[in-house]
Design a protein around this motif. Structure first.
Motif, PDB file in Angstrom:
ATOM      1  N   GLY A  27     -39.608 -30.734  20.735  1.00 47.74           N
ATOM      2  CA  GLY A  27     -37.916 -30.139  20.405  1.00 47.74           C
ATOM      3  C   GLY A  27     -38.364 -28.256  19.758  1.00 47.74           C
ATOM      4  N   SER A  28     -38.940 -28.387  18.645  1.00 50.31           N
ATOM      5  CA  SER A  28     -38.692 -27.149  17.786  1.00 50.31           C
ATOM      6  C   SER A  28     -39.933 -26.168  18.079  1.00 50.31           C
ATOM      7  CB  SER A  28     -39.089 -28.132  15.935  1.00 50.31           C
ATOM      8  OG  SER A  28     -40.336 -28.567  15.925  1.00 50.31           O
ATOM      9  N   LEU A  29     -40.897 -26.155  18.958  1.00 48.41           N
ATOM     10  CA  LEU A  29     -41.773 -25.493  19.251  1.00 48.41           C
ATOM     11  C   LEU A  29     -41.129 -24.115  19.413  1.00 48.41           C
ATOM     12  CD1 LEU A  29     -44.928 -27.008  21.294  1.00 48.41           C
ATOM     13  CD2 LEU A  29     -44.878 -26.425  18.840  1.00 48.41           C
ATOM     14  N   PRO A  30     -41.809 -23.033  19.579  1.00 46.86           N
ATOM     15  CA  PRO A  30     -41.671 -21.737  19.244  1.00 46.86           C
ATOM     16  C   PRO A  30     -41.659 -21.704  21.413  1.00 46.86           C
ATOM     17  CG  PRO A  30     -42.970 -21.543  18.150  1.00 46.86           C
ATOM     18  CD  PRO A  30     -43.038 -22.720  18.455  1.00 46.86           C
ATOM     19  N   GLU A  31     -40.472 -21.113  22.102  1.00 40.01           N
ATOM     20  CA  GLU A  31     -40.523 -20.717  23.409  1.00 40.01           C
ATOM     21  C   GLU A  31     -41.831 -21.079  24.156  1.00 40.01           C
ATOM     22  OE1 GLU A  31     -38.399 -18.910  25.735  1.00 40.01           O
ATOM     23  OE2 GLU A  31     -36.584 -20.892  25.889  1.00 40.01           O
ATOM     24  N   PRO A  32     -42.189 -19.772  24.193  1.00 37.22           N
ATOM     25  CA  PRO A  32     -43.507 -19.336  24.923  1.00 37.22           C
ATOM     26  C   PRO A  32     -44.710 -20.679  24.421  1.00 37.22           C
ATOM     27  CG  PRO A  32     -42.656 -17.567  23.348  1.00 37.22           C
ATOM     28  CD  PRO A  32     -42.394 -18.941  23.328  1.00 37.22           C
ATOM     29  N   LEU A  33     -44.570 -21.122  23.672  1.00 40.09           N
ATOM     30  CA  LEU A  33     -45.800 -22.265  22.945  1.00 40.09           C
ATOM     31  C   LEU A  33     -45.515 -23.648  23.719  1.00 40.09           C
ATOM     32  CD1 LEU A  33     -48.508 -22.924  22.209  1.00 40.09           C
ATOM     33  CD2 LEU A  33     -46.561 -23.906  19.616  1.00 40.09           C
ATOM     34  N   ALA A  34     -43.839 -23.850  23.529  1.00 40.23           N
ATOM     35  CA  ALA A  34     -43.654 -25.400  24.258  1.00 40.23           C
ATOM     36  C   ALA A  34     -43.630 -24.958  25.923  1.00 40.23           C
ATOM     37  CB  ALA A  34     -42.068 -25.151  23.801  1.00 40.23           C
ATOM     38  N   PHE A  35     -43.345 -23.891  26.565  1.00 41.13           N
ATOM     39  CA  PHE A  35     -43.674 -23.949  28.090  1.00 41.13           C
ATOM     40  C   PHE A  35     -45.108 -24.356  27.948  1.00 41.13           C
ATOM     41  CE2 PHE A  35     -38.955 -22.887  27.559  1.00 41.13           C
ATOM     42  CZ  PHE A  35     -38.854 -23.921  28.453  1.00 41.13           C
ATOM     43  N   ALA A  36     -46.482 -23.029  27.570  1.00 37.00           N
ATOM     44  CA  ALA A  36     -47.299 -23.594  27.650  1.00 37.00           C
ATOM     45  C   ALA A  36     -47.572 -24.558  27.712  1.00 37.00           C
ATOM     46  CB  ALA A  36     -48.087 -22.937  27.183  1.00 37.00           C
ATOM     47  N   LEU A  37     -46.964 -25.550  26.528  1.00 36.16           N
ATOM     48  CA  LEU A  37     -47.173 -27.334  26.359  1.00 36.16           C
ATOM     49  C   LEU A  37     -47.757 -27.714  27.772  1.00 36.16           C
ATOM     50  CD1 LEU A  37     -48.364 -29.670  24.903  1.00 36.16           C
ATOM     51  CD2 LEU A  37     -46.190 -29.603  23.834  1.00 36.16           C
ATOM     52  N   GLY A  38     -46.533 -27.488  28.303  1.00 38.53           N
ATOM     53  CA  GLY A  38     -45.452 -27.975  29.505  1.00 38.53           C
ATOM     54  C   GLY A  38     -45.864 -27.837  30.471  1.00 38.53           C
ATOM     55  N   ARG A  39     -47.043 -26.523  30.593  1.00 37.69           N
ATOM     56  CA  ARG A  39     -47.269 -26.996  31.965  1.00 37.69           C
ATOM     57  C   ARG A  39     -49.768 -27.326  31.555  1.00 37.69           C
ATOM     58  NH1 ARG A  39     -47.646 -21.995  35.704  1.00 37.69           N
ATOM     59  NH2 ARG A  39     -49.883 -22.071  37.157  1.00 37.69           N
ATOM     60  N   LEU A  40     -49.521 -27.219  30.467  1.00 36.17           N
ATOM     61  CA  LEU A  40     -50.749 -27.949  30.447  1.00 36.17           C
ATOM     62  C   LEU A  40     -50.632 -29.253  30.695  1.00 36.17           C
ATOM     63  CD1 LEU A  40     -53.250 -28.340  29.297  1.00 36.17           C
ATOM     64  CD2 LEU A  40     -52.666 -28.374  27.125  1.00 36.17           C
ATOM     65  N   LEU A  41     -49.775 -30.094  30.076  1.00 36.69           N
ATOM     66  CA  LEU A  41     -49.601 -31.683  30.557  1.00 36.69           C
ATOM     67  C   LEU A  41     -49.498 -31.855  31.539  1.00 36.69           C
ATOM     68  CD1 LEU A  41     -46.468 -32.326  27.390  1.00 36.69           C
ATOM     69  CD2 LEU A  41     -49.099 -33.327  27.921  1.00 36.69           C
ATOM     70  N   GLY A  42     -48.561 -31.306  32.652  1.00 38.82           N
ATOM     71  CA  GLY A  42     -47.828 -31.241  33.708  1.00 38.82           C
ATOM     72  C   GLY A  42     -49.383 -31.329  35.359  1.00 38.82           C
TER      73      GLY A  42
END
Length: 305
Positions: A27-42
């Motif tokens: 929740g505290s990650l910068p937005e671009p990094l957070a969604f890069a992580l979301g894509r990787l998790l998916g």
């Protein structure tokens, strides 16, 4: 963390703190990094979760059949798991969102339909689906049109339930537990309130009716239709698809007529079928964003294998 009404043992506590150990940093990650992580998790989820991958592909084959190839359905399934990864990240970030950021992350279409229905003072039932971001929808609702009562099935872990309920009610929303919900829903509607209900998941035969969903009968809850019919409330469809990571469009459709012909069972069936058809049309525009890992067609009509 507040005590969850005295419930929850050591296992629930450990599960909660384990979840928070992931949720808070994400929740505290910068937005671009957070969604890069979301894509990787998916992508990782798709690769390792054979059971849910199989359910998604079976559901897609049932829904789209010969109109798509196996490769096309696999592509939708992969995109769906990425969507789930984004959804996880977005839910982790909800607590950090402020009302001031609403215009940056959410746009709204069809608000006039809801405002017109509310003017009648007989309440509004918003029917929606596990499509796009239903949690973002709950967060945005009180900021766009006012406090809304949301019917939910509580999480099994009482500490996680307290955490997610805190997000859902932060803007003034009320959470109504699914058990014995109809009475509370009708009470709110009779006071002219607004209620949101998810109607896209499988229910037991005794709790629903079979209506067409992607060409196959699906056992569907009648609670929303019953509430609207008994109180005279308006029935409107509502969805929140993602148009970019962390960016959404809240879409409110035109009012769905509630059938009142004197034939109670036929009226409930017709209205539930119409509401389901409207939600299906929204889902077809972004098929990867619906919850394909749920066994939507598990309950079958009597006599069908």
């Amino acid at each position: 963390m507040a005590e969850a009404d005295g419930k929850g043992g050591l296992r629930d506590r450990l599960e909660f703190w384990g979840a928070m150990a992931v949720v808070r940093p994400v929740g505290s990650l910068p937005e671009p990094l957070a969604f890069a992580l979301g894509r990787l998790l998916g992508r990782l989820w798709y690769a390792v979760d054979a059971r849910h991958r199989k359910i998604a592909l079976e559901n897609l084959a049932r829904a789209f059949g010969s109109r798509t190839t196996a490769a096309e359905r696999e592509a939708i399934s992969r995109s769906h798991f990425i969507h789930l990864g984004y959804t996880f990240v977005e839910t982790c970030r909800l607590r950090g969102l402020s009302a001031a950021r609403l215009e940056q992350v959410v746009r709204v279409e069809g608000l006039e339909h809801l405002l017109r229905a509310r003017e009648r003072g007989r309440g509004v039932v918003l029917v929606t689906a596990h499509f796009g971001s239903w949690e973002m929808l709950g967060w945005a609702a009180p900021l766009l049109w006012g406090a809304t009562a949301i019917v939910v099935r509580p999480l099994d872990n009482p500490f996680l339930e307290t955490w997610i309920a805190g997000i859902r009610t932060a803007g003034g929303n009320q959470v109504i537990q699914k058990q014995d919900a109809l009475r509370h829903v009708m009470e709110r509607l009779r006071r002219g309130g607004t209620v949101g209900m998810l109607i896209d998941q499988n229910v037991a035969r005794e709790h629903g009716v079979f209506v067409d969903f992607f060409g196959t009968p699906a056992c569907t809850t009648t609670a929303a239709t019953l509430a609207a019919r008994r109180t005279g409330a308006a029935l409107l469809p509502l969805v929140c698809p993602r148009h970019a990571p962390g960016r959404f469009t809240v879409r409110i459709g035109k009012e769905i007529p509630v059938a009142v012909t004197g034939d109670h069972r036929r009226d409930i069936l017709a209205t539930t079928a119409e509401a389901t058809a409207v939600l299906e049309a929204f889902i077809r525009e972004h098929p990867e964003q619906w919850f394909w890992v749920h066994r939507r067609w598990k309950t079958r009509p009597e006599g069908e294998g």
